[in-house]
Design a protein around this motif. Structure first.
Motif, mmCIF file in Angstrom:
data_model
loop_
_atom_site.group_PDB
_atom_site.id
_atom_site.type_symbol
_atom_site.label_atom_id
_atom_site.label_comp_id
_atom_site.label_asym_id
_atom_site.label_seq_id
_atom_site.Cartn_x
_atom_site.Cartn_y
_atom_site.Cartn_z
ATOM 1 N N ARG A 46 39.891 20.212 -11.182
ATOM 2 C CA ARG A 46 40.705 20.849 -10.147
ATOM 3 C C ARG A 46 41.994 20.071 -9.982
ATOM 4 N NH1 ARG A 46 39.681 25.113 -7.571
ATOM 5 N NH2 ARG A 46 37.614 25.983 -7.761
ATOM 6 N N TRP A 80 45.275 19.708 -7.475
ATOM 7 C CA TRP A 80 45.862 20.029 -6.176
ATOM 8 C C TRP A 80 47.341 20.297 -6.370
ATOM 9 C CZ3 TRP A 80 44.195 21.154 -1.478
ATOM 10 C CH2 TRP A 80 42.917 20.773 -1.113
ATOM 11 N N GLN A 93 50.411 20.462 -4.040
ATOM 12 C CA GLN A 93 50.736 20.106 -2.659
ATOM 13 C C GLN A 93 52.220 20.296 -2.416
ATOM 14 O OE1 GLN A 93 49.317 16.162 -1.781
ATOM 15 N NE2 GLN A 93 47.222 16.664 -2.368
ATOM 16 N N SER A 99 44.159 24.142 -4.150
ATOM 17 C CA SER A 99 43.616 23.662 -5.417
ATOM 18 C C SER A 99 43.555 24.793 -6.436
ATOM 19 C CB SER A 99 42.231 23.036 -5.230
ATOM 20 O OG SER A 99 41.273 24.028 -4.964
ATOM 21 N N TYR A 116 41.671 25.665 -10.265
ATOM 22 C CA TYR A 116 40.692 25.306 -11.295
ATOM 23 C C TYR A 116 41.371 25.364 -12.656
ATOM 24 C CZ TYR A 116 36.642 25.531 -14.358
ATOM 25 O OH TYR A 116 35.728 25.293 -15.355
ATOM 26 N N ASN A 118 37.545 15.199 -7.520
ATOM 27 C CA ASN A 118 37.246 16.153 -8.593
ATOM 28 C C ASN A 118 37.258 15.553 -9.988
ATOM 29 O OD1 ASN A 118 37.069 18.562 -6.930
ATOM 30 N ND2 ASN A 118 39.216 18.162 -6.517
#
Length: 103
Positions: free
Chosen positions: A5, A7, A9, A24, A26, A69
């Motif tokens: 995963r 992120w 941001q 997030s 995948y 993750n």
């Protein structure tokens, strides 16, 4: 390489505390385009829960892989081919979106 995963941001510049919003994504071995609308991002600090981010207040876009993750020391590669902040072409305006195609 291995599924993980990432992120995405957003750091806003209208906050003395460096307020961040995140979403997030995948990732696996398959290349694909990922489009994220600002309405999909959630506040990462409790103080940010009131207002949604606006494209004019975005100071930085961070791409983060954390130890939640992915274990420390894990190696891998992520390719970002294009990153754009753009307005959606929708009737009545629409929210801008960050569009990072990822592999």
């Amino acid at each position: 390489n291995e599924p993980t995963r990432l992120w995405v941001q957003l750091r806003l510049n209208d906050s003395a505390s460096g307020q961040r919003w995140g979403r997030s994504v995948y990732l696996d071995r398959h290349s694909r385009e990922v489009t994220l609308g600002l309405d999909e991002f959630m506040p990462l600090e409790p103080a940010g829960a009131g207002r949604r981010p606006h494209q004019a207040t975005i100071r930085a876009v961070l791409l983060v892989i954390d130890t939640v993750n992915s274990p420390p020391g894990r190696a891998g590669q992520i390719t970002v081919e294009r990153l754009a902040l753009e307005r959606r072409a929708e009737v009545g305006g629409g929210a801008p979106s960050a569009s990072p195609p990822a592999r």
